[in-house]
Design a protein around this motif. Structure first.
Motif, PDB file in Angstrom:
ATOM      1  N   UNK A 136       0.851  -1.134   0.013  1.00 13.60           N
ATOM      2  CA  UNK A 136       0.234  -0.225  -0.173  1.00 13.60           C
ATOM      3  C   UNK A 136       0.868   1.276   0.015  1.00 13.60           C
ATOM      4  N   UNK A 137       1.887   1.414   0.647  1.00 17.48           N
ATOM      5  CA  UNK A 137       2.780   2.525   0.907  1.00 17.48           C
ATOM      6  C   UNK A 137       3.308   2.816  -0.415  1.00 17.48           C
ATOM      7  N   UNK A 138       3.985   1.468  -1.030  1.00 13.39           N
ATOM      8  CA  UNK A 138       4.512   1.485  -2.398  1.00 13.39           C
ATOM      9  C   UNK A 138       3.464   2.256  -3.505  1.00 13.39           C
ATOM     10  N   UNK A 139       2.342   1.624  -3.552  1.00 13.39           N
ATOM     11  CA  UNK A 139       1.236   2.150  -4.165  1.00 13.39           C
ATOM     12  C   UNK A 139       0.981   3.526  -4.166  1.00 13.39           C
ATOM     13  N   UNK A 140       1.111   4.116  -2.785  1.00 15.63           N
ATOM     14  CA  UNK A 140       0.719   5.540  -2.717  1.00 15.63           C
ATOM     15  C   UNK A 140       1.959   6.213  -3.180  1.00 15.63           C
ATOM     16  N   UNK A 141       3.119   5.758  -3.021  1.00 15.25           N
ATOM     17  CA  UNK A 141       4.146   6.377  -3.370  1.00 15.25           C
ATOM     18  C   UNK A 141       4.373   6.416  -4.972  1.00 15.25           C
ATOM     19  N   UNK A 142       4.118   5.373  -5.651  1.00 11.00           N
ATOM     20  CA  UNK A 142       3.701   5.419  -7.200  1.00 11.00           C
ATOM     21  C   UNK A 142       2.706   6.336  -7.657  1.00 11.00           C
ATOM     22  N   UNK A 143       1.847   6.630  -6.896  1.00 10.14           N
ATOM     23  CA  UNK A 143       0.763   7.645  -7.190  1.00 10.14           C
ATOM     24  C   UNK A 143       1.146   9.203  -6.616  1.00 10.14           C
ATOM     25  N   UNK A 144       2.389   9.257  -6.400  1.00  9.65           N
ATOM     26  CA  UNK A 144       2.994  10.626  -6.043  1.00  9.65           C
ATOM     27  C   UNK A 144       2.792  11.285  -4.668  1.00  9.65           C
ATOM     28  N   UNK A 145       2.431  10.142  -3.681  1.00 12.48           N
ATOM     29  CA  UNK A 145       2.246  10.866  -2.365  1.00 12.48           C
ATOM     30  C   UNK A 145       3.289  10.626  -1.366  1.00 12.48           C
ATOM     31  N   UNK A 146       3.581  11.704  -0.679  1.00 11.57           N
ATOM     32  CA  UNK A 146       4.665  11.593   0.232  1.00 11.57           C
ATOM     33  C   UNK A 146       4.388  10.898   1.400  1.00 11.57           C
ATOM     34  N   UNK A 147       5.364  10.438   2.117  1.00 12.17           N
ATOM     35  CA  UNK A 147       5.127   9.573   3.452  1.00 12.17           C
ATOM     36  C   UNK A 147       4.230  10.261   4.417  1.00 12.17           C
ATOM     37  N   UNK A 148       4.445  11.617   4.424  1.00 11.84           N
ATOM     38  CA  UNK A 148       3.253  12.478   5.367  1.00 11.84           C
ATOM     39  C   UNK A 148       1.862  12.190   5.059  1.00 11.84           C
ATOM     40  N   UNK A 149       1.609  12.173   3.538  1.00 13.28           N
ATOM     41  CA  UNK A 149       0.525  12.036   3.181  1.00 13.28           C
ATOM     42  C   UNK A 149       0.006  10.708   3.254  1.00 13.28           C
ATOM     43  N   UNK A 150       0.773   9.771   3.153  1.00  8.65           N
ATOM     44  CA  UNK A 150       0.280   8.259   3.449  1.00  8.65           C
ATOM     45  C   UNK A 150      -0.093   7.902   4.515  1.00  8.65           C
ATOM     46  N   UNK A 151       0.817   8.463   5.713  1.00  6.91           N
ATOM     47  CA  UNK A 151       0.288   8.551   7.240  1.00  6.91           C
ATOM     48  C   UNK A 151      -0.880   8.807   7.460  1.00  6.91           C
ATOM     49  N   UNK A 152      -1.317   9.946   6.914  1.00  7.50           N
ATOM     50  CA  UNK A 152      -2.462  10.754   7.114  1.00  7.50           C
ATOM     51  C   UNK A 152      -3.761   9.955   6.424  1.00  7.50           C
TER      52      UNK A 152
END
Length: 133
Positions: A54-70
């Motif tokens: 899920x983290x990798x998928x979110x990063x692939x979509x351009x989200x930063x780690x802070x956004x992923x945490x939120x």
């Protein structure tokens, strides 16, 4: 891997093509919480693998780690999640528009018949548009 089998940090990192320090960083920032053996070694199971994916998928979509945490914190809060997605969507749309404009300039420059690009009327118009006032 059996569904109940747990893996070391090195094994999980290798499976995902990541460095082990990346998984440690994600743990330090609260994105991962692998189980620990009595000796303190991390043990990753299927739920951890899903979380990493899920983290990798979110990063692939351009989200930063802070956004992923939120987003992870807002899993049950649909309006908050949608607002976060909308905000990121809008930023991506702006970047895409900017990149398309850049691509248009480059494509014209590649195909321009002018001997000197600075003599091209289209190029001159774009330069003039960038001058404030």
């Amino acid at each position: 891997m059996k569904s109940s089998e747990e893996m070391s940090i090195g094994t999980v990192a290798e499976r995902f093509g990541l460095a082990t320090h990346v998984l440690r960083h994600w743990e330090d920032t609260g994105l991962l919480a692998p189980r620990r053996h009595a000796n303190g070694r991390r043990r990753y199971g299927p739920a951890d693998e899903a979380r990493i994916a899920m983290i990798l998928l979110a990063k692939d979509a351009g989200l930063g780690l802070d956004q992923v945490r939120l987003l992870f914190a807002a899993t049950a809060d649909r309006p908050t999640r949608r607002a976060l997605y909308r905000e990121h969507h809008d930023r991506l749309a702006e970047r895409i528009a900017s990149l398309r404009a850049s691509l248009s300039v480059l494509e014209h420059a590649m195909d321009c018949e002018a001997e000197d690009i600075t003599a091209c009327p289209d190029f001159q118009a774009k330069v003039a548009a960038r001058i404030p006032g």
